[in-house]
Scaffold this motif. Sequence first.
Motif, PDB file in Angstrom:
ATOM      1  N   ALA A   1       0.857  -1.301  -0.099  1.00 38.07           N
ATOM      2  CA  ALA A   1       0.007  -0.024   0.112  1.00 38.07           C
ATOM      3  C   ALA A   1       1.033   1.442  -0.067  1.00 38.07           C
ATOM      4  CB  ALA A   1      -1.323   0.324   1.393  1.00 38.07           C
TER       5      ALA A   1
ATOM      6  N   TYR B   1      -0.268   6.636   2.561  1.00 36.82           N
ATOM      7  CA  TYR B   1      -0.173   6.350   4.488  1.00 36.82           C
ATOM      8  C   TYR B   1      -0.599   8.523   4.730  1.00 36.82           C
ATOM      9  CZ  TYR B   1       1.743   1.946   3.496  1.00 36.82           C
ATOM     10  OH  TYR B   1       0.968   0.404   3.331  1.00 36.82           O
TER      11      TYR B   1
ATOM     12  N   SER C   1      -2.958   6.388   9.262  1.00 33.86           N
ATOM     13  CA  SER C   1      -4.519   5.689   7.549  1.00 33.86           C
ATOM     14  C   SER C   1      -3.610   5.552   6.351  1.00 33.86           C
ATOM     15  CB  SER C   1      -5.547   6.643   7.634  1.00 33.86           C
ATOM     16  OG  SER C   1      -5.883   7.212   8.532  1.00 33.86           O
ATOM     17  N   GLU C   2      -4.418   4.622   5.798  1.00 35.57           N
ATOM     18  CA  GLU C   2      -4.106   4.439   4.143  1.00 35.57           C
ATOM     19  C   GLU C   2      -4.824   4.473   3.886  1.00 35.57           C
ATOM     20  OE1 GLU C   2      -2.283   2.749   1.066  1.00 35.57           O
ATOM     21  OE2 GLU C   2      -4.625   2.566   2.116  1.00 35.57           O
ATOM     22  N   ARG C   3      -5.614   5.632   3.095  1.00 36.41           N
ATOM     23  CA  ARG C   3      -6.286   6.059   2.818  1.00 36.41           C
ATOM     24  C   ARG C   3      -7.333   5.257   1.680  1.00 36.41           C
ATOM     25  NH1 ARG C   3      -7.532   9.082   5.891  1.00 36.41           N
ATOM     26  NH2 ARG C   3      -6.074  10.746   7.059  1.00 36.41           N
TER      27      ARG C   3
ATOM     28  N   LEU D   1      -6.452   1.924   0.772  1.00 36.88           N
ATOM     29  CA  LEU D   1      -7.954   0.307   1.831  1.00 36.88           C
ATOM     30  C   LEU D   1      -8.837   1.427   3.153  1.00 36.88           C
ATOM     31  CD1 LEU D   1      -4.501  -0.582   3.059  1.00 36.88           C
ATOM     32  CD2 LEU D   1      -5.309  -2.377   1.810  1.00 36.88           C
ATOM     33  N   GLN D   2      -8.674   2.476   3.351  1.00 31.04           N
ATOM     34  CA  GLN D   2      -9.691   2.752   3.919  1.00 31.04           C
ATOM     35  C   GLN D   2     -10.739   3.359   2.698  1.00 31.04           C
ATOM     36  OE1 GLN D   2      -9.585   6.644   5.744  1.00 31.04           O
ATOM     37  NE2 GLN D   2     -11.300   7.369   6.150  1.00 31.04           N
TER      38      GLN D   2
ATOM     39  N   GLY E   1      -8.275  -0.420   6.737  1.00 32.07           N
ATOM     40  CA  GLY E   1      -6.756   1.301   6.442  1.00 32.07           C
ATOM     41  C   GLY E   1      -7.046   1.845   7.778  1.00 32.07           C
TER      42      GLY E   1
END
Length: 292
Positions: free
Chosen positions: A130, A133, A169-171, A173-174, A183
Amino acid sequence: MILLTYQTPKGLKLGVKTDRGVLDIAAPGHTDTPVTPDALYRMGSAAVAPLAARVDEALERGAAEWFHDESRLRLGPPVPNPGKILCIGLNYLRHAQESGMAVPTTPVLFSKFNNAIAGPGEDIPLPAHAEEYDYEAELVVVIGRRAKEVSEAEALDYVLGYCNGNDVSERQLQMLTGQWLLGKTLDKFMPLGPYLVTANEAGDPQEMRMRCWLNGELRQDSSTSDMIFSVAEVVSYASRYLTLEPGDIISTGTPEGVIFGMKERVWMRPGDEATVEVGNLGQLSNRMVEGR
């Protein structure tokens, strides 16, 4: 009081920050004082009075070996093992606006798991699969008493204290599905610390300055006064649907200035360092590193 945990060969110990150094709560003293983080959070707010008495006694007649130089300690998360980790999404007006999302009319709740907990100074792994971040400076509420269907007027009476949090946060995946969980709760994606400041010393939770730096550059500079739903409102709202227990935490949202809200998004990479400072809760710094 300013509570903290620190690493020892036998695991995390509970300490109190004082003018003489960090008091080892497990040093000889009151038997009714909780001496471990787990014992503290089993007692919750009921632990404040005996802890305060312990600190007063130690400052008056305590031996030098009861106190530690904080700079020599490796601090852990002030809440190492929360029963529940609740988070409030889009809870700052200007953050909702910068994200291009509708301002919520009720609190948006989601959760993280305990694998996301990290301490101050702990490295945050960014998996290579990913790349989007992001940081999120947040005020974290620590529950001190069992709360079920409490009113907004009484909600703050159920708060033990507050600490800094970074809702990493991983946007991609979010936003991958309608659920934000994936995420939000990667390993070490909820660093906390360095301290838990009890509610009587932390001040008004709606009048705290919030800042976040990335590699020394100020990115977020706002105030908890921009919350859409106050701390009292979110504690009351959550308690309407589930019982909150001592040691549960609620991360109350982030203000504007996140990477997701920028026109040119340069996501965090290994080697970056994020620093969060909310009110008088100290500074929480964590470095991003390569993850698997």
